[in-house]
Design an enzyme around this catalytic site. Sequence first.
Site, PDB file in Angstrom:
ATOM      1  CE1 TYR A   1     -42.937   2.869   4.738  1.00  0.00           C
ATOM      2  CE2 TYR A   1     -41.054   4.209   5.317  1.00  0.00           C
ATOM      3  CZ  TYR A   1     -42.208   3.875   4.386  1.00  0.00           C
ATOM      4  OH  TYR A   1     -42.084   4.458   3.245  1.00  0.00           O
TER       5      TYR A   1
ATOM      6  CG  HIS B   1     -42.074  -4.419   4.471  1.00  0.00           C
ATOM      7  ND1 HIS B   1     -41.924  -5.713   3.803  1.00  0.00           N
ATOM      8  CD2 HIS B   1     -41.689  -3.794   3.265  1.00  0.00           C
ATOM      9  CE1 HIS B   1     -41.358  -5.854   2.586  1.00  0.00           C
ATOM     10  NE2 HIS B   1     -41.311  -4.668   2.201  1.00  0.00           N
TER      11      HIS B   1
ATOM     12  CE1 TYR C   1     -37.731   4.652   3.927  1.00  0.00           C
ATOM     13  CE2 TYR C   1     -35.525   5.404   3.483  1.00  0.00           C
ATOM     14  CZ  TYR C   1     -36.662   5.368   3.902  1.00  0.00           C
ATOM     15  OH  TYR C   1     -37.028   6.665   4.465  1.00  0.00           O
TER      16      TYR C   1
ATOM     17  CG  ASN D   1     -37.564  -2.346  -2.613  1.00  0.00           C
ATOM     18  OD1 ASN D   1     -37.962  -3.268  -1.786  1.00  0.00           O
ATOM     19  ND2 ASN D   1     -38.292  -1.619  -3.379  1.00  0.00           N
TER      20      ASN D   1
ATOM     21  CG  ASN E   1     -38.854  -6.252  -3.816  1.00  0.00           C
ATOM     22  OD1 ASN E   1     -38.584  -7.126  -4.741  1.00  0.00           O
ATOM     23  ND2 ASN E   1     -39.798  -5.427  -4.239  1.00  0.00           N
TER      24      ASN E   1
END
Length: 190
Positions: free
Chosen positions: A14, A19, A64, A66, A113
């Site tokens: 990532y 994000h 993570y 969320n 989120n």
Amino acid sequence: MYIIAGLGNPTKEYNGTRHNVGFDAIDAIAKKYKINVDSKKHKGIFGTGYVEGYKVILVKPLTYMNLSGESIREFIDYYKVEPEDELIILYDDIDLDVGQLRIRKKGSAGGHNGIKSIIAHVGTQNFMRVKIGVGEKPKHMDLADYVLGHFSKEERQLVDESITNAVEAVELMITRDADAAMNVYNQKVR
């Protein structure tokens, strides 16, 4: 004391994605102020130091995106900070053009989120935030694919500039207040 947290996803695949601009912003603050963000506790990686003379804890949740609120809640409880006055969250926003910043003192999750999780765990929408524009999702693309995708070379340059501006916005938020940062940075680029 301030908790300054950047949102993102913790594993290498990532790195550099839309994000993860919150993590990139924390890295930029850490670099500028020579703060090692390498300790693990409270479901996150963090470092303590000073920004413009104010004590800060820089945080990257390892839960993570969320579940970011789990880590943020543990840091708030441990360091006994007031979310309304001493918590700053940096994160990506698809409703802003690439390179644009938006500073807020409070507000809803707006479909993000990570912010939704923080609001749920902290129990308030009243905390400062620096939204970093990553651009609108193309109509033909899945949202997850878009935010987990990488920037083009041109976009990356704009994002890097906006991360520099985000660091300066955080400095203003700490040394003056969120309104001062909003007056400078809540303007459209180009």
